[in-house]
Design an enzyme around this catalytic site. Sequence first.
Site, PDB file in Angstrom:
ATOM      1  CG  ASP A 147     -36.128  54.767  40.139  1.00  0.00           C
ATOM      2  OD1 ASP A 147     -36.109  55.624  39.054  1.00  0.00           O
ATOM      3  OD2 ASP A 147     -35.359  53.454  40.173  1.00  0.00           O
ATOM      4  CB  THR A 179     -28.141  46.293  37.775  1.00  0.00           C
ATOM      5  OG1 THR A 179     -29.363  46.265  37.519  1.00  0.00           O
ATOM      6  CG2 THR A 179     -27.653  45.021  37.697  1.00  0.00           C
TER       7      THR A 179
HETATM    8  P1  13P Z   1     -29.628  49.492  36.445  1.00  0.00           P
HETATM    9  O1  13P Z   1     -30.338  48.638  37.121  1.00  0.00           O
HETATM   10  O2  13P Z   1     -29.267  49.050  35.249  1.00  0.00           O
HETATM   11  O3  13P Z   1     -28.411  50.238  37.117  1.00  0.00           O
HETATM   12  O4  13P Z   1     -30.804  50.839  36.403  1.00  0.00           O
HETATM   13  C1  13P Z   1     -31.038  51.509  37.261  1.00  0.00           C
HETATM   14  C2  13P Z   1     -32.169  52.343  36.872  1.00  0.00           C
HETATM   15  O5  13P Z   1     -32.413  52.908  35.796  1.00  0.00           O
HETATM   16  C3  13P Z   1     -33.379  52.849  38.040  1.00  0.00           C
HETATM   17  O6  13P Z   1     -34.539  53.530  37.588  1.00  0.00           O
END
Ligand code: 13P
Length: 281
Positions: free
Chosen positions: A81, A232
């Site tokens: 990611d 999150t």
């Molecule tokens: P959130 O933390 O808003 O869930 O987003 C996660 C994300 O986009 C990781 O790349």
Amino acid sequence: MLVSSKELLLDAQKGGYAVGAFNTNNLEITHAIFQAAEALDAPILVQLSSGALKYAGIEFLPQIIRTHARLSTIPAAMHLDHGPDFETVMRCLRYGFTSIMRDASKHPFDENVAEIRRVVEAAHAVGVPVEAELGRLVGVEDHVVVSEREAAMTDPDQAAEFIQATGCDFLAVAIGNAHGFYKGEPKLDFDRLQAIRDQVDVPLVLHGASGIPDHQIRTAIELGICKINIDTEIRHAFAETVRRFQAENPEQIDPRKILGPAIEAMQAVVERKIALFSAQA
Ligand code: 13P
């Protein structure tokens, strides 16, 4: 079963649903993600940021994911990611990642294109698909004015040029989404998403999906979002459950007793998201 994200997202695109991409940092979160996917018999992406790799060690956390994937019948992709640089991408390819995001979205368009093309060449050489981002996710803080936020969003015409020039497999879009919890209700720009969809045919990715209301998530999926990132809300479930447990059981020092309820709470979050993302409209 460890698989490439390419087949997962192309299947989602055909089927009109989205695959959940859940961030992990440790053993407990990884258990929760796989248990949820198995309970619902759903494909998943398990994703690691460079921060997660630094925290848990690239020799360790990918092994836990690979072991889970080997023992499980559900198809799972191991995804980098927001890959911050080419070196991290190369390390992840060596460690058997089956999906890569290289995020060069903070750079000017031409530099973003050049960098993603370089990553696509390397990753495709070993059969691994690449996600890239165009536009930037700006914060939801009060000081970010509307014009600034719009200027950072994905330009639909540029998106077509970007896909063609880079050969990337998936595109992460900026349509009013942001990482972390939102202040107030977020409003995704669906006209923009539709315009992007009209211009490009690769599966689209929605980052920052924690806190976006279910009805907006459903509309985003109808308009072509095939991968949805959640971090999150999982962290929140973890922290809240541990905090509550410790307040109620201040004498408890056994990590298994403290962390067990947190795994259950995180699994519940992931199950709810998978059910939402895979529900047909
Ligand atoms: P959130 O933390 O808003 O869930 O987003 C996660 C994300 O986009 C990781 O790349």
